[in-house]
Design an enzyme around this catalytic site. Structure first.
Site, PDB file in Angstrom:
ATOM      1  N   GLY A  42     -14.676 -35.136 -11.138  1.00 42.95           N
ATOM      2  CA  GLY A  42     -15.509 -35.254 -12.195  1.00 42.95           C
ATOM      3  C   GLY A  42     -14.936 -34.192 -13.119  1.00 42.95           C
ATOM      4  O   GLY A  42     -14.906 -34.034 -14.615  1.00 42.95           O
ATOM      5  N   HIS A  43     -13.442 -32.951 -12.822  1.00 40.62           N
ATOM      6  CA  HIS A  43     -12.948 -32.443 -13.836  1.00 40.62           C
ATOM      7  C   HIS A  43     -12.319 -33.566 -14.349  1.00 40.62           C
ATOM      8  O   HIS A  43     -11.586 -33.156 -15.513  1.00 40.62           O
ATOM      9  CB  HIS A  43     -12.176 -30.904 -13.106  1.00 40.62           C
ATOM     10  CG  HIS A  43     -13.197 -30.415 -12.192  1.00 40.62           C
ATOM     11  ND1 HIS A  43     -12.822 -30.305 -10.926  1.00 40.62           N
ATOM     12  CD2 HIS A  43     -13.287 -29.252 -12.563  1.00 40.62           C
ATOM     13  CE1 HIS A  43     -13.555 -29.127 -10.452  1.00 40.62           C
ATOM     14  NE2 HIS A  43     -13.930 -28.953 -11.771  1.00 40.62           N
ATOM     15  N   GLN A  67     -16.914 -13.786 -11.378  1.00 39.46           N
ATOM     16  CA  GLN A  67     -18.378 -14.949 -11.462  1.00 39.46           C
ATOM     17  C   GLN A  67     -18.951 -14.773  -9.557  1.00 39.46           C
ATOM     18  O   GLN A  67     -19.920 -15.774  -9.027  1.00 39.46           O
ATOM     19  CB  GLN A  67     -18.829 -15.805 -12.416  1.00 39.46           C
ATOM     20  CG  GLN A  67     -17.720 -17.172 -11.595  1.00 39.46           C
ATOM     21  CD  GLN A  67     -17.099 -17.923 -12.943  1.00 39.46           C
ATOM     22  OE1 GLN A  67     -16.407 -17.541 -13.574  1.00 39.46           O
ATOM     23  NE2 GLN A  67     -17.649 -19.004 -12.094  1.00 39.46           N
ATOM     24  N   GLN A 159     -25.152 -22.747 -17.365  1.00 40.02           N
ATOM     25  CA  GLN A 159     -24.329 -22.599 -17.579  1.00 40.02           C
ATOM     26  C   GLN A 159     -23.962 -24.124 -18.669  1.00 40.02           C
ATOM     27  O   GLN A 159     -23.338 -22.552 -20.077  1.00 40.02           O
ATOM     28  CB  GLN A 159     -23.104 -22.810 -16.304  1.00 40.02           C
ATOM     29  CG  GLN A 159     -21.503 -22.923 -17.078  1.00 40.02           C
ATOM     30  CD  GLN A 159     -20.665 -22.729 -15.713  1.00 40.02           C
ATOM     31  OE1 GLN A 159     -20.391 -22.082 -15.383  1.00 40.02           O
ATOM     32  NE2 GLN A 159     -19.761 -24.002 -16.110  1.00 40.02           N
ATOM     33  N   MET A 190     -20.355 -34.402  -7.553  1.00 41.50           N
ATOM     34  CA  MET A 190     -19.374 -34.158  -6.850  1.00 41.50           C
ATOM     35  C   MET A 190     -18.967 -32.487  -6.905  1.00 41.50           C
ATOM     36  O   MET A 190     -19.576 -32.380  -8.516  1.00 41.50           O
ATOM     37  CB  MET A 190     -17.802 -34.938  -7.967  1.00 41.50           C
ATOM     38  CG  MET A 190     -17.949 -36.090  -6.876  1.00 41.50           C
ATOM     39  SD  MET A 190     -16.617 -36.922  -8.100  1.00 41.50           S
ATOM     40  CE  MET A 190     -16.636 -38.985  -7.460  1.00 41.50           C
ATOM     41  N   ARG A 193     -17.278 -27.716  -4.101  1.00 40.64           N
ATOM     42  CA  ARG A 193     -18.361 -27.241  -3.054  1.00 40.64           C
ATOM     43  C   ARG A 193     -18.198 -27.404  -1.323  1.00 40.64           C
ATOM     44  O   ARG A 193     -18.516 -27.737  -0.543  1.00 40.64           O
ATOM     45  CB  ARG A 193     -19.369 -25.711  -3.648  1.00 40.64           C
ATOM     46  CG  ARG A 193     -18.341 -24.744  -3.717  1.00 40.64           C
ATOM     47  CD  ARG A 193     -19.659 -23.446  -3.917  1.00 40.64           C
ATOM     48  NE  ARG A 193     -19.334 -22.750  -3.929  1.00 40.64           N
ATOM     49  CZ  ARG A 193     -19.235 -21.902  -6.103  1.00 40.64           C
ATOM     50  NH1 ARG A 193     -19.724 -22.533  -6.681  1.00 40.64           N
ATOM     51  NH2 ARG A 193     -18.998 -20.321  -5.546  1.00 40.64           N
TER      52      ARG A 193
HETATM   53  O1  PAF Z   1     -17.714 -23.973 -14.047  1.00 45.57           O
HETATM   54  C1  PAF Z   1     -16.665 -23.503 -13.616  1.00 45.57           C
HETATM   55  O2  PAF Z   1     -15.849 -24.272 -13.056  1.00 45.57           O
HETATM   56  C2  PAF Z   1     -16.746 -22.674 -13.901  1.00 45.57           C
HETATM   57  O3  PAF Z   1     -17.489 -20.914 -14.157  1.00 45.57           O
HETATM   58  C3  PAF Z   1     -15.993 -22.364 -15.599  1.00 45.57           C
HETATM   59  C4  PAF Z   1     -16.791 -21.983 -16.238  1.00 45.57           C
HETATM   60  C5  PAF Z   1     -14.949 -22.833 -15.479  1.00 45.57           C
HETATM   61  C6  PAF Z   1     -16.214 -20.291 -15.675  1.00 45.57           C
HETATM   62  O4  PAF Z   1     -15.148 -19.512 -14.634  1.00 45.57           O
END
Ligand code: PAF
Length: 284
Positions: A42-43, A67, A159, A190, A193
């Site tokens: 996904g990243h 967070q 988000q 994906m 976690r």
């Molecule tokens: O989605 C994430 O991985 C996080 O919330 C982010 C946007 C990198 C901020 O820490």
């Protein structure tokens, strides 16, 4: 630098700014991909997408303590910088910004960015302070790198909306892109976690997307959103999820309850399965 070259790593804001300034002087455009590491496909799809829009790509890797609330998994959050670097090396990333907590939040750092309203509902009501932590760190990353474009996955749909609101409200000069959720073959979104799931729980996990798809289809066909969402919650518990934090059909832009049939809508859910809290969402 070619797609498979070794990635440069910087750990200071000054180092990041110096490199971006050089790129700017050379007429390059800059794309930013904020992450907390433990990278998966996904990243990598975010990186691939942004390469089409910017000539230089900076990925950030920072597990943001602000967070996580005290009963969440900050210490246990998966970390694998070497593995992340290896994955990024094949994807044309030019720079990895991987600051320490002290670099991001030096002694005395106090300012927070809150997005009330949008940040207080759904995820925000189950994870108090979460979106303030996200908005604060993303505002800092955007102001540190000053990219032309930054990309965030739609898997974290709320988000994405919070970040768009924050960028608009603070007049940060960056284009924010959302990218489609990348899924396993059985539909599971994906997520870093997912690593917490046992093989038995992993077999149960795709029930989440199956239920979301069934709700979206029924609502499209005219079913009552509240009634279908309640059905979905019962289905998840019957499938083996331990607890459903929320499962809702909401307006896709405001995340407020649906007021009239036909408005753009999104089905969103968060539910617990073993040690993992899975979230997912799809358009209606
Ligand atoms: O989605 C994430 O991985 C996080 O919330 C982010 C946007 C990198 C901020 O820490």
């Amino acid at each position: 630098m070619s797609g498979t070259s070794k990635i440069e790593v910087v750990r200071t804001v000054a180092g990041l700014r110096a490199r971006v300034a050089e790129w700017r002087a050379a007429g390059e455009t800059v794309g930013l991909v904020p992450t907390m590491g433990a990278l998966h496909d996904g990243h990598l799809s975010l990186v691939r997408g942004i390469r089409k829009e910017a000539s230089r790509v900076c990925v950030t890797l920072f597990v943001n303590p602000k967070q996580f609330n005290p009963n969440e998994d900050l210490a246990a959050y998966p970390r694998d910088e070497a593995g992340d670097m290896a994955k990024l090396a094949g994807e044309g990333t030019h720079l990895l910004f991987a600051p320490t907590v002290g670099e991001m939040y030096p002694q005395g750092s106090a300012t927070q960015v809150a997005v009330p309203g949008l940040g207080d509902i759904l995820e925000g009501s189950f994870r108090p302070g979460f979106f303030t932590g996200v908005a604060t760190v993303v505002a800092k990353l955007l102001l540190q790198a000053l990219p032309d474009v930054a990309v965030f996955g739609e898997k974290d749909y709320q988000q994405l909306l919070v970040i768009r609101r924050m960028v608009a409200d603070l007049d940060i000069p960056v284009a924010v892109r959302g990218a489609p959720t990348v899924r396993e073959a059985d539909g599971l979104a994906m997520s870093s976690r997912n690593a917490y799931l046992t093989p038995e729980q992993r077999a149960v996990a795709p029930a989440l997307i199956r239920v979301l798809r069934a709700i979206a289809a029924a609502v499209r066909d005219g079913a009552d959103p509240g009634e279908r969402a309640a059905w979905g919650g019962r289905e998840l518990l019957a499938a083996g999820f331990a607890k459903v934090d929320y499962i809702e059909v909401r307006n896709a832009a405001t995340l407020q309850p649906i007021a009239s049939a036909g408005e753009p809508a999104r089905v969103l859910a968060a539910a617990h399965l073993g040690r993992a809290r899975l979230i997912d969402n799809i358009p209606v």
